[in-house]
Design a protein around this motif. Structure first.
Motif, short mmCIF file in Angstrom:
data_model
loop_
_atom_site.label_atom_id
_atom_site.label_comp_id
_atom_site.label_asym_id
_atom_site.label_seq_id
_atom_site.Cartn_x
_atom_site.Cartn_y
_atom_site.Cartn_z
N SER A 1 5.10 12.27 3.11
CA SER A 1 3.70 12.62 3.88
C SER A 1 3.01 14.00 3.74
O SER A 1 1.89 14.15 3.66
N ASP B 1 -0.74 8.27 -5.13
CA ASP B 1 0.46 8.50 -4.40
C ASP B 1 1.68 7.57 -5.14
O ASP B 1 1.64 6.54 -4.67
N LYS C 1 10.36 10.78 -2.35
CA LYS C 1 11.52 9.63 -2.33
C LYS C 1 12.71 9.79 -3.34
O LYS C 1 13.72 10.31 -3.08
C1 LIG Z 1 7.36 6.46 1.94
C2 LIG Z 1 5.76 6.88 1.57
C3 LIG Z 1 5.12 7.87 2.08
C4 LIG Z 1 5.80 8.80 3.28
O1 LIG Z 1 6.79 9.39 2.53
P1 LIG Z 1 7.90 9.96 3.72
O2 LIG Z 1 8.93 10.67 2.90
O3 LIG Z 1 8.33 8.91 4.42
O4 LIG Z 1 7.01 11.12 4.43
C5 LIG Z 1 3.82 8.30 1.60
N1 LIG Z 1 3.45 7.31 0.41
C6 LIG Z 1 3.87 6.41 0.14
C7 LIG Z 1 3.41 5.31 -1.07
C8 LIG Z 1 5.19 5.71 0.65
O5 LIG Z 1 5.80 4.96 0.11
#
Ligand SMILES: *Cc1c(COP(=O)(O)O)cnc(C)c1O
Length: 452
Positions: A117, A253, A282
């Motif tokens: 995020s 993203d 992630k």
């Molecule tokens: C999980 C996710 C997020 C948010 O990440 P967090 O670490 O949970 O804040 C943003 N963009 C995508 C594409 C995601 O899969």
């Protein structure tokens, strides 16, 4: 006497802990996980569960992976943390150098934060401020896609307003535009028409809001939280070309798709285009510690240089570039950048292909079968008798950790899963889905749907 001699971990949790994305009133008992090893998680009774969701898409090389654990331990005994404003440290610089080797030369400036995020918030704020800095324009608008999910902070929610997870907070959002995402699947006949319609809608929006759009944001190739919705690489390339023709920045993203999930190190590699901002998180630490990067280009960076502070990027977090997380990421990247890992992606792609084929033979009612690299997904029909949460329980009983999203069942295993383990998992999935489809017709799905 410690509390846990009287109460189970699950009881103690229930008394105090409020869990994410959970309706606590109707939630089923949590799974008390005590340890992990490779693709396996173990509960208090030593039952094993195959982690087919990579623990919310973060784990790449297995749980408790020794190389990553050792790297964190060594760093913890040297420098656990230091503020990142005015200071720097070896693990952060080394990590940027390692990523720089993996990325095209256009993406050469690295801004740290802690999660997906925040990586998105940083990209949104940078894009907005870029236009202020270079030409004093107040560009407030972002263009995203239906189903696009970008995180749970307010900016990320605003550009993900049409993913269905944030409706309670709608009144806080800044304005964004969503255009259709042309999802596709095996034997889809209409993908060309769907893509043409999406590009049309995008072009119309870009024209309508000329001079106001700060950036277009997209999850390239796979929309994760929307239910592993997949599009063709050429669509992403065409959408980017349109955005650029209309003088708009592009944010990819890759918080979920990064680090090999789509079969290449990053999804953008398959599209032939390089974004202005790349958000990663992630998998970056192999699933050990929170860390994120917003990676951008030199021209964007240059736009923030000035004799005065007002043009600087005024943003940061307490744990920015945490050395332990950087050390984990360095160890994870070493594992990632081996010929062995590339082979595993190819093997997993084949394993999913045959697994999905078998599933289609045994449970012919499944729909929209799709796959992108190490990610496989399919939908259950509208009238399928079990809700996602019931299926989640049935899968657990079979030793599989799966979290269907609405009607979508997906598999995103860590790369250490063997062909045999995955084959076996597909057989169990077929067994569960077949049994549920045959029985329980009378039982209405009373459980809440599991989300994400
Ligand atoms: C999980 C996710 C997020 C948010 O990440 P967090 O670490 O949970 O804040 C943003 N963009 C995508 C594409 C995601 O899969």
């Amino acid at each position: 006497m410690s509390a846990n001699t009287q109460h189970t971990l699950v009881d103690r949790d229930k008394a105090l802990v409020w869990h994410p994305f959970t309706q606590e009133q109707t939630a089923l008992a949590r799974l008390p996980v005590v340890r992990g090893n490779g693709p396996w998680l173990y509960d208090e009774d030593n039952n094993a569960y195959l982690d087919l969701v990579s623990s919310w898409w973060v784990n790449l090389f297995g749980h408790a992976r020794p190389e990553i654990a050792a790297s964190i331990a060594a760093q913890a005994n040297t420098l656990e943390h230091v503020l990142f404003a005015g200071c720097t440290h070896e693990p952060a610089v080394q990590l940027c150098e390692a990523l720089n080797q993996m990325l095209p030369p256009e993406l050469g400036k690295f801004f740290f934060s802690d999660n997906g995020s925040t990586a998105v918030e940083v990209a949104l704020k940078m894009a907005h401020q870029y236009w202020r800095n270079v030409c004093s324009q107040e560009r407030r608008l972002f263009i995203g896609f239906h189903g696009g999910y970008h995180g749970d902070t307010v900016g990320a929610m605003s550009v993900g307003a049409h993913c269905g997870y944030h409706d309670q907070f709608r009144s806080f959002f800044f304005e964004s535009v969503a255009v259709p995402f042309p999802e596709t699947w095996q034997d889809d006949q209409d993908v060309d028409a769907r893509e043409a319609a999406a590009l049309d809608a995008l072009e119309t929006s870009l024209k309508q809001h000329a001079g106001q759009v700060a950036a277009m944001i997209v999850e390239p190739l796979v929309q994760g939280a929307a239910g592993m919705r997949m599009c063709r690489p050429q669509f992403i390339a065409q959408a980017v070309a349109l955005a650029r023709a209309h003088d708009t920045l592009v944010i990819f993203d890759e918080v979920m798709t990064g680090f090999g999930r789509t079969g290449t190190r990053f999804a953008f590699e398959q599209t032939g285009v390089v974004p202005d901002f790349l958000c990663v998180s992630k998998g970056i630490t192999g699933g050990f510690l929170p860390l994120a990067l917003t990676i951008t280009s030199d021209p964007i960076y240059q736009a923030f240089l000035s004799d005065t502070a007002d043009k600087a990027f005024s943003h940061g977090h307490s744990y920015t570039a945490n050395p332990l997380a950087c050390a984990a990421a360095l160890a994870s990247l070493t594992l990632l950048n081996t010929a062995e890992t590339t082979k595993v992606w190819q093997r997993l792609t084949q394993d999913h292909k045959s697994g999905l084929h078998m599933l289609l033979q045994t449970v012919p009612c499944i729909e929209r079968v799709r796959q992108c690299g190490t990610i496989a997904a399919f939908d259950l029909p509208e009238d399928y008798p079990s809700a996602a949460s019931q299926l989640h329980q049935c899968f657990l009983q079979e030793g599989l950790l799966l979290r269907p999203i609405g009607r979508t069942v997906y598999l995103m295993p860590p790369y250490v899963v063997t062909g045999e383990q995955l084959h076996n998992a597909y057989e169990r999935i077929a067994h569960v889905l077949g049994a549920q489809a045959d029985g329980a017709r009378a039982v209405a799905p009373a459980m809440p749907e599991i989300s994400i």
